[in-house]
Motif scaffolding. Structure first.
Motif, PDB file in Angstrom:
ATOM      1  N   SER A   1       0.874  -1.286   0.015  1.00 52.23           N
ATOM      2  CA  SER A   1       0.150  -0.026   0.100  1.00 52.23           C
ATOM      3  C   SER A   1       0.878   1.169  -0.103  1.00 52.23           C
ATOM      4  N   VAL A   2       1.904   1.352   0.678  1.00 48.59           N
ATOM      5  CA  VAL A   2       2.642   2.566   0.871  1.00 48.59           C
ATOM      6  C   VAL A   2       3.235   2.515  -0.443  1.00 48.59           C
ATOM      7  N   LEU A   3       3.950   1.641  -1.036  1.00 49.97           N
ATOM      8  CA  LEU A   3       4.549   1.846  -2.242  1.00 49.97           C
ATOM      9  C   LEU A   3       3.656   2.110  -3.390  1.00 49.97           C
ATOM     10  N   CYS A   4       2.256   1.706  -3.442  1.00 51.28           N
ATOM     11  CA  CYS A   4       1.438   2.151  -4.446  1.00 51.28           C
ATOM     12  C   CYS A   4       1.022   3.714  -4.182  1.00 51.28           C
ATOM     13  N   LEU A   5       0.873   3.990  -3.158  1.00 51.99           N
ATOM     14  CA  LEU A   5       0.618   5.313  -2.848  1.00 51.99           C
ATOM     15  C   LEU A   5       1.814   6.383  -3.034  1.00 51.99           C
ATOM     16  N   ALA A   6       2.930   6.005  -2.985  1.00 55.31           N
ATOM     17  CA  ALA A   6       4.240   6.757  -3.103  1.00 55.31           C
ATOM     18  C   ALA A   6       4.440   6.933  -4.532  1.00 55.31           C
ATOM     19  N   PHE A   7       4.232   5.815  -5.231  1.00 63.12           N
ATOM     20  CA  PHE A   7       4.468   5.910  -6.825  1.00 63.12           C
ATOM     21  C   PHE A   7       3.256   5.986  -7.412  1.00 63.12           C
ATOM     22  N   SER A   8       2.137   6.454  -7.254  1.00 58.65           N
ATOM     23  CA  SER A   8       0.754   6.857  -7.734  1.00 58.65           C
ATOM     24  C   SER A   8       0.563   5.459  -8.781  1.00 58.65           C
ATOM     25  N   VAL A   9       0.652   4.460  -8.176  1.00 63.33           N
ATOM     26  CA  VAL A   9       0.144   3.164  -8.950  1.00 63.33           C
ATOM     27  C   VAL A   9      -0.978   2.767  -8.435  1.00 63.33           C
ATOM     28  N   PRO A  10      -2.074   2.280  -9.266  1.00 67.51           N
ATOM     29  CA  PRO A  10      -3.387   1.812  -8.921  1.00 67.51           C
ATOM     30  C   PRO A  10      -3.088   0.201  -8.258  1.00 67.51           C
ATOM     31  N   PHE A  11      -4.077   0.057  -7.194  1.00 65.99           N
ATOM     32  CA  PHE A  11      -3.757  -0.957  -6.459  1.00 65.99           C
ATOM     33  C   PHE A  11      -4.225  -2.042  -7.478  1.00 65.99           C
ATOM     34  N   PHE A  12      -3.640  -3.311  -7.285  1.00 62.21           N
ATOM     35  CA  PHE A  12      -3.911  -4.690  -8.020  1.00 62.21           C
ATOM     36  C   PHE A  12      -3.816  -4.605  -9.590  1.00 62.21           C
ATOM     37  N   THR A  13      -2.802  -3.860  -9.756  1.00 69.70           N
ATOM     38  CA  THR A  13      -2.456  -3.707 -11.261  1.00 69.70           C
ATOM     39  C   THR A  13      -1.489  -4.870 -11.621  1.00 69.70           C
ATOM     40  N   LEU A  14      -1.859  -5.375 -12.868  1.00 72.59           N
ATOM     41  CA  LEU A  14      -0.566  -6.418 -13.045  1.00 72.59           C
ATOM     42  C   LEU A  14       0.168  -5.919 -14.496  1.00 72.59           C
ATOM     43  N   GLU A  15       0.172  -4.638 -14.545  1.00 72.09           N
ATOM     44  CA  GLU A  15       1.023  -4.326 -15.721  1.00 72.09           C
ATOM     45  C   GLU A  15       2.346  -4.391 -15.665  1.00 72.09           C
ATOM     46  N   LYS A  16       3.149  -4.678 -16.560  1.00 68.38           N
ATOM     47  CA  LYS A  16       4.636  -5.354 -16.721  1.00 68.38           C
ATOM     48  C   LYS A  16       5.030  -4.407 -15.869  1.00 68.38           C
ATOM     49  N   GLN A  17       5.086  -2.985 -16.029  1.00 68.98           N
ATOM     50  CA  GLN A  17       5.975  -1.821 -15.579  1.00 68.98           C
ATOM     51  C   GLN A  17       5.689  -1.782 -14.064  1.00 68.98           C
ATOM     52  N   PHE A  18       4.800  -2.304 -13.364  1.00 71.95           N
ATOM     53  CA  PHE A  18       4.487  -2.071 -11.822  1.00 71.95           C
ATOM     54  C   PHE A  18       4.692  -3.440 -11.094  1.00 71.95           C
ATOM     55  N   ARG A  19       5.101  -4.478 -11.723  1.00 70.72           N
ATOM     56  CA  ARG A  19       5.322  -5.679 -10.971  1.00 70.72           C
ATOM     57  C   ARG A  19       6.531  -5.581 -10.091  1.00 70.72           C
ATOM     58  N   TRP A  20       7.179  -4.839 -10.066  1.00 69.84           N
ATOM     59  CA  TRP A  20       8.414  -4.642  -9.008  1.00 69.84           C
ATOM     60  C   TRP A  20       7.952  -4.472  -7.708  1.00 69.84           C
ATOM     61  N   ILE A  21       6.528  -3.658  -7.779  1.00 69.43           N
ATOM     62  CA  ILE A  21       5.894  -3.394  -6.400  1.00 69.43           C
ATOM     63  C   ILE A  21       5.739  -4.618  -5.666  1.00 69.43           C
ATOM     64  N   TYR A  22       4.975  -5.617  -6.122  1.00 69.50           N
ATOM     65  CA  TYR A  22       4.684  -6.920  -5.646  1.00 69.50           C
ATOM     66  C   TYR A  22       5.858  -7.606  -5.078  1.00 69.50           C
ATOM     67  N   VAL A  23       7.171  -7.391  -5.898  1.00 74.79           N
ATOM     68  CA  VAL A  23       8.204  -8.196  -5.410  1.00 74.79           C
ATOM     69  C   VAL A  23       9.095  -7.495  -4.116  1.00 74.79           C
ATOM     70  N   ALA A  24       8.755  -6.117  -4.375  1.00 77.89           N
ATOM     71  CA  ALA A  24       9.227  -5.300  -3.058  1.00 77.89           C
ATOM     72  C   ALA A  24       8.570  -5.509  -2.083  1.00 77.89           C
ATOM     73  N   ALA A  25       7.269  -5.794  -2.186  1.00 84.46           N
ATOM     74  CA  ALA A  25       6.527  -6.152  -0.802  1.00 84.46           C
ATOM     75  C   ALA A  25       6.715  -7.394  -0.109  1.00 84.46           C
ATOM     76  N   PHE A  26       7.333  -8.427  -0.706  1.00 85.56           N
ATOM     77  CA  PHE A  26       7.820  -9.594  -0.017  1.00 85.56           C
ATOM     78  C   PHE A  26       9.117  -9.501   0.504  1.00 85.56           C
ATOM     79  N   VAL A  27       9.914  -8.606   0.114  1.00 86.05           N
ATOM     80  CA  VAL A  27      11.314  -8.246   0.990  1.00 86.05           C
ATOM     81  C   VAL A  27      11.273  -8.129   2.530  1.00 86.05           C
ATOM     82  N   PRO A  28      10.459  -7.258   2.768  1.00 90.23           N
ATOM     83  CA  PRO A  28      10.549  -7.079   4.324  1.00 90.23           C
ATOM     84  C   PRO A  28       9.905  -8.408   5.259  1.00 90.23           C
TER      85      PRO A  28
END
Length: 89
Positions: free
Chosen positions: A25-52
């Motif tokens: 949620s924080v990454l989506c808000l910080a980078f103005s990305v719509p929630f639950f999007t699977l567009e190729k350019q925004f997939r890194w947000i899902y991976v970044a959410a697993f790191v913590p």
């Protein structure tokens, strides 16, 4: 206070889901990305959410000696990664 964290598999599951959702949620808000999007350019947000989760998983196992909590976190994190891989295929 951290010593009071229960050593429970289900607590680990809940903690992993909450941590991943908050980071996502924080990454989506910080980078103005719509929630639950699977567009190729925004997939890194899902991976970044697993790191913590992996960092906190390591802390739960090694530093806090909470084996069952760590197992629950690892279980949920791996399930989320597999779902991510299937959804983005």
């Amino acid at each position: 206070m951290i010593k009071r964290v229960p050593d429970n598999f289900f607590f680990g599951i809940a903690a992993a889901v909450v941590i991943a959702f908050i980071i996502y949620s924080v990454l989506c808000l910080a980078f103005s990305v719509p929630f639950f999007t699977l567009e190729k350019q925004f997939r890194w947000i899902y991976v970044a959410a697993f790191v913590p989760n992996f960092i906190i998983f390591r802390m739960a196992l090694v530093n806090l000696q909470k084996r069952r909590t760590g197992e629950g976190m690892a279980f949920v994190t791996l399930i989320m990664i597999v779902l991510f891989l299937f959804l983005t295929k």
